[in-house]
Enzyme design. Structure first.
Site, PDB file in Angstrom:
ATOM      1  N   TYR A 469       5.793  13.313  15.036  1.00  0.00           N
ATOM      2  CA  TYR A 469       4.959  13.426  13.823  1.00  0.00           C
ATOM      3  C   TYR A 469       5.498  12.534  12.706  1.00  0.00           C
ATOM      4  O   TYR A 469       4.904  11.554  12.354  1.00  0.00           O
ATOM      5  CB  TYR A 469       4.874  14.892  13.374  1.00  0.00           C
ATOM      6  CG  TYR A 469       3.904  15.102  12.240  1.00  0.00           C
ATOM      7  CD1 TYR A 469       2.539  15.142  12.481  1.00  0.00           C
ATOM      8  CD2 TYR A 469       4.340  15.265  10.923  1.00  0.00           C
ATOM      9  CE1 TYR A 469       1.630  15.322  11.448  1.00  0.00           C
ATOM     10  CE2 TYR A 469       3.443  15.452   9.883  1.00  0.00           C
ATOM     11  CZ  TYR A 469       2.093  15.482  10.144  1.00  0.00           C
ATOM     12  OH  TYR A 469       1.198  15.660   9.117  1.00  0.00           O
ATOM     13  N   SER A 549      -2.922  13.355  13.594  1.00  0.00           N
ATOM     14  CA  SER A 549      -3.010  13.302  12.141  1.00  0.00           C
ATOM     15  C   SER A 549      -2.059  12.215  11.614  1.00  0.00           C
ATOM     16  O   SER A 549      -2.209  11.046  11.961  1.00  0.00           O
ATOM     17  CB  SER A 549      -2.708  14.683  11.551  1.00  0.00           C
ATOM     18  OG  SER A 549      -3.122  14.759  10.222  1.00  0.00           O
ATOM     19  N   ASP A 632     -14.283  16.765  11.352  1.00  0.00           N
ATOM     20  CA  ASP A 632     -12.951  16.646  10.750  1.00  0.00           C
ATOM     21  C   ASP A 632     -13.121  16.183   9.306  1.00  0.00           C
ATOM     22  O   ASP A 632     -13.403  15.014   9.052  1.00  0.00           O
ATOM     23  CB  ASP A 632     -12.085  15.660  11.537  1.00  0.00           C
ATOM     24  CG  ASP A 632     -10.619  15.702  11.098  1.00  0.00           C
ATOM     25  OD1 ASP A 632     -10.350  16.209   9.986  1.00  0.00           O
ATOM     26  OD2 ASP A 632      -9.758  15.230  11.849  1.00  0.00           O
ATOM     27  N   HIS A 667     -10.326  19.307  12.447  1.00  0.00           N
ATOM     28  CA  HIS A 667      -9.026  18.657  12.541  1.00  0.00           C
ATOM     29  C   HIS A 667      -8.130  19.296  13.605  1.00  0.00           C
ATOM     30  O   HIS A 667      -7.063  18.784  13.890  1.00  0.00           O
ATOM     31  CB  HIS A 667      -8.337  18.714  11.175  1.00  0.00           C
ATOM     32  CG  HIS A 667      -7.211  17.737  11.012  1.00  0.00           C
ATOM     33  ND1 HIS A 667      -7.377  16.376  11.136  1.00  0.00           N
ATOM     34  CD2 HIS A 667      -5.902  17.926  10.743  1.00  0.00           C
ATOM     35  CE1 HIS A 667      -6.219  15.776  10.933  1.00  0.00           C
ATOM     36  NE2 HIS A 667      -5.301  16.686  10.703  1.00  0.00           N
TER      37      HIS A 667
END
Length: 695
Positions: A469, A549, A632, A667
């Site tokens: 991430y 993301s 999203d 999302h």
């Protein structure tokens, strides 16, 4: 079993004949500090346009035709259904006379909320599976008044961040008042049984309601039995324009705590004494330089969790009469480990991250250490928290090979006992996780956890998923995933590095991966892949990279900087256009991490030179499946649309470039179980097929 067979004839044939849609190009350009930047796929940003909808349908047709012909895809889906078909529980919580918990019998689309009184028979309180026929309307929040007689629950339709709020009388589970609409990024803070505080934005009146900007949050008070249109504005709006506003009450309901911010890092702090009629909202911290939250109070003494002068966080106390930071006194000082805190049973629980794994301690309200909580293994413990009068609480423990298990914790003795253990069809004794440390490009030591089946031969031929991430101070700690079993039980490897930009080592670690240091994040990830290859865990031909993301941005940047690094790439719901991300929904709030193209010439040039969409050049890219969703409204799908269109245009190698667009989804939160199974089956099938690995 997985067997390496080389590229299949099916895959080779499909590569030659994939009928990608012809995506038209336009002459749209922007000029930043004298630099002209073409944006030929700008038209895809209009998610309401008929030509965009037609493009989505055409791309999905190509994607599903490719996936449908992978011979072992159904077998993977069936295995996932078996793995996911076990009873799942949440930790229970006491609300008034009832104890509430959620349960999923196995493959239900959404978990059901049950309750029971004094150990009696459980009854259904809320069944989100009845919210919609297709299981895509989900429960996204449930908050009770202090006495438990009222509850307010939030629902999301199609995965949207916009919510509806419905109030129930818990005695007979009947609705109270009208449904509140257009609520976003909000908790529910009850004030007695009179009403509650909530936050929202003005919904965009023009253009797309999914992608339109949501600039300024407003905190309202809703009095039960009145119309939402008459709700009182408490904080925000034109007078105090803030992008994010949150509110909650201390457990004794004496203090209203308000946090306000313009980005995802740093907040102002305000407190109002509700015991005094018409009292003023008092400013405690008037800047966004650090993070602060009131975690509890004893009378007028406030307990504040903060990283002011403490990048790893600390707990301080101060009297409400003089609450400014110069009066704060350390209660739990900063240590070398990043700290988060919770409260319960009149105690404070200090939850530390020690090299991205949990270490938990119990303190009394005077800061005295009472217990070091013994955890069952190295991993992640979460959920410590209860009301002040409780004698026990529940927490959940997990790691990459330890299915999430709920423990009952005795606050007096510090002893833990197993409360609910999931019956996953998986033998954790056959697998192992180990943490390694490797050097990034600049010599920084980065931790990574690698998980695999015991006895796996490290010969460079193991299918490997590298997931990360690296942003917004988010910490990736060990967590079990039934989906990953599909990889592990067939000789694959799952690896998770803790990149800079995350919060694993506090705010210093976070700030080492933001704005003009964002390249550190990509370098950390590339170095993780190189470590795995060098040490024969895998090789380029058997490596897949994945992230969602901000992690989708990570994969997009890695692909464009090092298209030779891996065989397969999964950029999910990614931030791909770094010059325009701040033009949609609440994207402008991400500027603390990213900076914006409008800041100055240096920031523009930095963003422009790593923005995934803008840096796709003709090259031999890995097999790629971009994933996004039509609802999203956090990272709008236009990012993925534009990235996929350009990648298809610039692909010079034989590998497929697909975009999988989930419909009636957002999302990620609230997806039905079937949506999750289908998505994961498609991911593993695509990965194995393009590695030439047969199921």
């Amino acid at each position: 079993m997985l067997a390496i067979i080389g590229s299949s004839a099916f895959a080779q044939n499909m590569i030659k004949t994939l009928p990608y849609p012809v995506t038209r190009k336009v002459d749209t350009v922007n000029t930043y500090f004298g630099t002209t930047v073409p944006d030929p796929y700008r038209w895809l940003e209009n998610d309401r346009a008929e030509d965009t909808k037609a493009w989505v349908q055409a791309e999905n047709k190509v994607t599903h035709a490719y996936l449908d012909q992978i011979p072992f895809r159904n077998a993977i889906r069936q295995r996932l259904e078996v793995l996911l078909n076990y009873e799942k529980f949440s930790a229970p919580s006491k609300q008034g006379e009832w104890t509430y918990y959620s349960r999923n019998s196995g493959l239900q689309s959404q978990s059901v909320v049950y309750r029971q009184k004094n150990g009696g028979a459980p009854e259904v309180f809320l069944d989100p599976n009845k919210f919609s026929k297709d299981g895509t309307t989900s429960l996204q929040g449930l908050d009770f008044s202090k006495d438990g007689s009222l509850s307010a629950y939030q629902i999301s339709e199609g995965g949207s961040d916009w919510r509806k709020v419905i109030v129930l009388n818990t005695k007979d589970i009947t609705q109270v008042g009208d449904t509140l609409r257009n609520v976003k990024f909000s908790g529910i803070a009850w004030k007695g049984n009179d009403g509650f505080y909530y936050s929202s934005y003005d919904k965009p009146k023009e253009g797309s309601q999914l992608s339109g900007m949501t600039q300024y949050h407003k905190l309202y008070y809703h009095k039960l039995g009145t119309s939402q249109s008459t709700d009182k504005l408490i904080f925000g709006g034109k007078q105090t324009q803030r992008r994010y506003i949150g509110a909650y009450l201390t457990e004794d309901e004496r203090f209203l705590v308000i946090t306000a911010a313009n980005s995802t890092t740093g907040n102002e702090l305000y407190v109002q004494d509700l015991s005094q009629p018409n009292s003023a909202i008092v400013t405690v911290v008037n800047n966004f330089d650090n993070e602060h939250n009131v975690i509890d109070n004893v009378g007028s003494k406030l307990y504040i969790y903060t990283n002011l002068y403490a990048p790893n966080h600390r707990v301080v106390t101060v009297d409400f009469a003089n609450p400014k930071p110069n009066n704060w006194k350390d209660l739990i000082p900063q240590t070398k480990n990043a700290l988060s805190v919770s409260t319960g049973g009149g105690k404070i629980f200090a939850e530390y991250l020690q090299d991205a794994t949990s270490l938990v301690q119990q303190y009394d309200m005077n800061g005295k250490l009472e217990h070091n909580i013994a955890l069952p293994a190295v991993g992640t413990a979460s959920g410590f928290g209860s009301k002040k009068d409780e004698k026990e609480m529940y927490y959940t423990f997990t790691n990459y090979v330890y299915p999430p298990t709920i423990f009952k914790y005795d606050i007096t003795t510090g002893a833990s006992t197993v409360f609910k253990k999931p019956d996953v069809k998986f033998d954790p004794t056959l697998y192992e996780s180990k943490q390694v440390f490797y050097k990034s490009k600049d010599g920084t030591s980065i931790p990574m956890v690698i998980t695999y089946k015991k006895g796996t031969v490290m010969n460079g031929h193991n299918p490997t998923m590298l997931y990360a991430y690296g942003g917004f101070g988010v910490s990736l700690t060990p967590a079990f995933s039934t989906s990953n079993i599909v990889l592990l039980e067939h000789g694959g490897i799952y690896a998770v590095p803790n990149l800079r930009g995350g919060g694993e080592y506090g705010e210093t670690w976070h700030r080492a991966g933001i704005k003009l240091k964002k390249q550190n994040v990509f370098d950390d990830f590339i170095a993780a892949a190189e470590y795995l290859i060098k040490n024969k865990y895998t090789s380029k031909d058997y490596l897949a990279i994945s992230g969602g993301s901000n992690g989708g941005l990570l994969i997009g940047a890695t692909m464009t900087q090092r298209p030779d690094l891996c065989k397969v790439a999964f950029p999910a719901v990614g931030v791909m256009d770094m010059l325009r991300y701040n033009k949609f929904t609440a994207g402008a709030g991400w500027a603390y991490d990213y900076g914006t193209a409008e800041d100055n010439a240096e920031m523009f040039n930095y963003l422009y030179h790593y923005s995934p969409y803008h840096n796709i050049k003709p090259a031999n890219y890995p097999a790629t499946m971009v994933t996004t969703a039509d609802h999203d409204d956090r990272v709008v799908p236009a990012h993925s649309f534009k990235f996929a269109a350009r990648l298809q245009e610039m692909q010079r190698g034989p590998a497929p470039v697909l975009i999988r667009i989930e419909t009636n989804a957002g999302h990620g939160a609230g997806q039905s179980t079937q949506q999750v199974i289908n998505q994961q089956a498609d991911k593993w099938a695509f990965m194995f097929e393009n590695m030439g690995v047969k199921w």
